[in-house]
Design an enzyme around this catalytic site. Structure first.
Site, PDB file in Angstrom:
ATOM      1  N   TYR A 149       5.968   1.352   2.258  1.00 31.54           N
ATOM      2  CA  TYR A 149       5.018   1.641   1.179  1.00 31.54           C
ATOM      3  C   TYR A 149       3.819   2.367   1.773  1.00 31.54           C
ATOM      4  CZ  TYR A 149       1.696   0.745  -2.663  1.00 31.54           C
ATOM      5  OH  TYR A 149       0.786   0.862  -3.683  1.00 31.54           O
ATOM      6  N   ASP A 170       1.386   5.266   9.299  1.00 31.94           N
ATOM      7  CA  ASP A 170       0.619   4.561   8.289  1.00 31.94           C
ATOM      8  C   ASP A 170       0.271   3.190   8.853  1.00 31.94           C
ATOM      9  OD1 ASP A 170      -0.394   3.092   6.238  1.00 31.94           O
ATOM     10  OD2 ASP A 170       1.154   3.622   4.779  1.00 31.94           O
ATOM     11  N   LYS A 213      -7.360  -1.430   4.549  1.00 28.17           N
ATOM     12  CA  LYS A 213      -7.406  -2.886   4.670  1.00 28.17           C
ATOM     13  C   LYS A 213      -8.480  -3.372   5.670  1.00 28.17           C
ATOM     14  CE  LYS A 213      -3.122  -3.582   2.364  1.00 28.17           C
ATOM     15  NZ  LYS A 213      -1.888  -2.830   2.349  1.00 28.17           N
TER      16      LYS A 213
HETATM   17  C1  LIG Z   1      -1.620  -1.585   1.376  1.00 23.19           C
HETATM   18  C2  LIG Z   1      -0.968  -0.409   1.946  1.00 23.19           C
HETATM   19  C3  LIG Z   1      -1.214   0.886   1.464  1.00 23.19           C
HETATM   20  C4  LIG Z   1      -2.042   1.137   0.244  1.00 23.19           C
HETATM   21  O1  LIG Z   1      -3.365   0.743   0.389  1.00 23.19           O
HETATM   22  P1  LIG Z   1      -4.252   0.441  -0.920  1.00 23.19           P
HETATM   23  O2  LIG Z   1      -5.612   0.203  -0.363  1.00 23.19           O
HETATM   24  O3  LIG Z   1      -3.631  -0.745  -1.580  1.00 23.19           O
HETATM   25  O4  LIG Z   1      -4.188   1.654  -1.775  1.00 23.19           O
HETATM   26  C5  LIG Z   1      -0.651   1.942   2.135  1.00 23.19           C
HETATM   27  N1  LIG Z   1       0.123   1.761   3.213  1.00 23.19           N
HETATM   28  C6  LIG Z   1       0.396   0.536   3.696  1.00 23.19           C
HETATM   29  C7  LIG Z   1       1.245   0.399   4.911  1.00 23.19           C
HETATM   30  C8  LIG Z   1      -0.117  -0.592   3.069  1.00 23.19           C
HETATM   31  O5  LIG Z   1       0.193  -1.794   3.530  1.00 23.19           O
END
Ligand SMILES: *Cc1c(COP(=O)(O)O)cnc(C)c1O
Length: 429
Positions: free
Chosen positions: A144, A239, A267
């Site tokens: 994701y 990511d 995060k």
């Molecule tokens: C949480 C997450 C996102 C998205 O971040 P948001 O602040 O919720 O938009 C993207 N990549 C990874 C790996 C994530 O865990």
């Protein structure tokens, strides 16, 4: 366990928000039942409006490495709030947080702050396409990267939890250039490059997957991605929105010693206040407006409350021994999960990397999205509810990772370990 007040407030929320929530996983659809309504957080605990206490292994889905309402973070936010909550103009705190971030992630020669991981994802893709002048992307099943259209193909937990194969509202032509490979399977990547390697702008990956339960890279996988992308002139994007500051202070790129061209952060970087970032090689980042032709902007980007929350959190978290202690707590938790599951006769796969952990009710190793499909979700759900009833809050989905904070050592960990045997014995074999 009392839930009268929670029930009342959730019913009201359903009158305002689809499903009663502002982010789908919070609705407990995957595990059944209704969510509790939080009143406040303190250290490793959440307290709900009915007076129940929970040891919190979600920590706002990762950001709260120091636990809830850490005094230094609270004070930093309060002090800054009195000086202004948003400027929409340059201020020094931006460079201060950037300095802390680059100290831990030297590959971010230049970076830009945004407001969420999703924004980091959509911007970094635009940048990668602008730099390479190519249009195709390779992502992995179960990973994701936020909810931008181009990245919503086979996109992990949120989508998985709801059993949605693909997302309505995303036109097929928007994802025709999004190619999907299998995590931990270099051959599946090489096959895509054999077909159209000269048209692939970037490979984007969660270096340790946290949005499909926890999936750990097999030795050589990340190195292989680095080698293939370099060979074809494509960019490698890590990511690290979830893994950044979590699997190691310097993220997965430090832990596995593989340097991507571009990195997404989120995060933890905001310490519980909305922040995301992306950055990487200078020559690529210099293509961003105002220096270059790739447009990207944000009214609240570099927000001063977020900058101080992030930098205070990261300074505390990177003090000698703090990360290592939280990692040890995580390892004790995972050892407890494994030991108690074995005693209850339940096959369990449990792993941790740094302060992230995950577990599957499974008798086979879980290395990719496909492996997760045959894990026992019903067993997870009954375990989840038993633990919640005893005051331990794991993520309300079999396909989410868990997080430990510096505040979990001692009482919260002991409480959890004591609750595990009853939790597992309530699961039907
Ligand atoms: C949480 C997450 C996102 C998205 O971040 P948001 O602040 O919720 O938009 C993207 N990549 C990874 C790996 C994530 O865990």
């Amino acid at each position: 366990m009392k839930n009268h007040e929670s029930s009342k407030i959730f019913a009201k929320a359903k009158g305002y928000f689809p499903g009663g929530v502002n982010s789908p996983v919070r609705a407990f659809r995957s595990v059944g039942g209704e969510p509790f309504i939080v009143k406040y957080g303190h250290g490793p605990y959440l307290f709900d409006v009915d007076g129940n206490r929970y040891v919190d292994y979600i920590n706002s889905w990762g950001p709260l490495v120091l636990g809830h309402a850490h005094p230094a973070v609270v004070e930093a936010i309060a002090t800054q709030a009195a000086r202004g909550t948003s400027f929409g103009a340059c201020h020094e705190l931006e460079s201060e947080l950037a300095e802390v971030v680059r100290g831990l992630f030297p590959s971010l020669e230049l970076m830009r702050f945004v407001n969420s991981g999703t924004e980091a994802g959509m911007s970094v893709i635009r940048l990668a396409r602008g730099f390479t002048n190519r249009k195709k992307l390779v992502k992995f099943e179960g990973c994701y990267h936020g909810h931008a259209d181009v990245l919503l193909a086979k996109a992990g937990s949120g989508v998985l939890t709801l059993g949605l194969p693909e997302c309505a509202g995303v036109p097929a032509q928007v994802v025709t250039d999004t190619l999907v490979a299998e995590y931990n399977n270099l051959e599946s990547v090489q096959k895509l490059f054999d077909q159209c390697g000269d048209d692939i702008a970037a490979v984007i990956v969660e270096p340790v997957v946290g949005n499909c339960g926890l999936l750990v890279p097999t030795p050589g996988f990340l190195e292989g991605l680095r080698e293939i992308t370099q060979r074809y002139g494509s960019l490698l994007i890590f990511d690290e929105v979830m893994t950044g500051f979590r699997v190691a202070l310097g993220g997965a790129q430090a832990l596995y010693n593989v340097t991507p061209d571009l990195t997404m952060l989120g995060k933890v970087i905001g310490g519980g206040v909305p922040v995301g970032a992306f950055g990487g090689r200078r020559e690529i980042m210099e293509l961003l407006a105002p220096l270059g032709p790739v447009y990207q902007a944000g009214t609240l980007s570099g927000n001063p409350l977020a900058m101080v929350a992030g930098m205070t959190t990261l300074r505390e978290w990177s003090k000698p021994g703090v990360f290592e202690a939280a990692q040890k707590t995580t390892q004790s938790l995972v050892a407890g999960l494994k030991g108690c599951a074995t005693e209850a006769g339940l096959p369990l796969v449990a792993e941790s990397v740094g302060t992230m952990f995950g577990f599957f009710f499974s008798d086979h190793p879980v290395r990719s999205y496909r492996d997760t499909l045959t894990t026992r979700k019903e067993q997870f759900n009954s375990f989840f509810h038993a633990m919640l009833g005893d005051g331990v809050y794991f993520a309300p989905s079999a396909f989410e990772a868990g997080f430990v904070s510096a505040a979990h050592a001692g009482e919260a960990l002991e409480f959890t370990l004591n609750a595990l045997p009853a939790g597992f014995s309530s699961v039907r074999v």
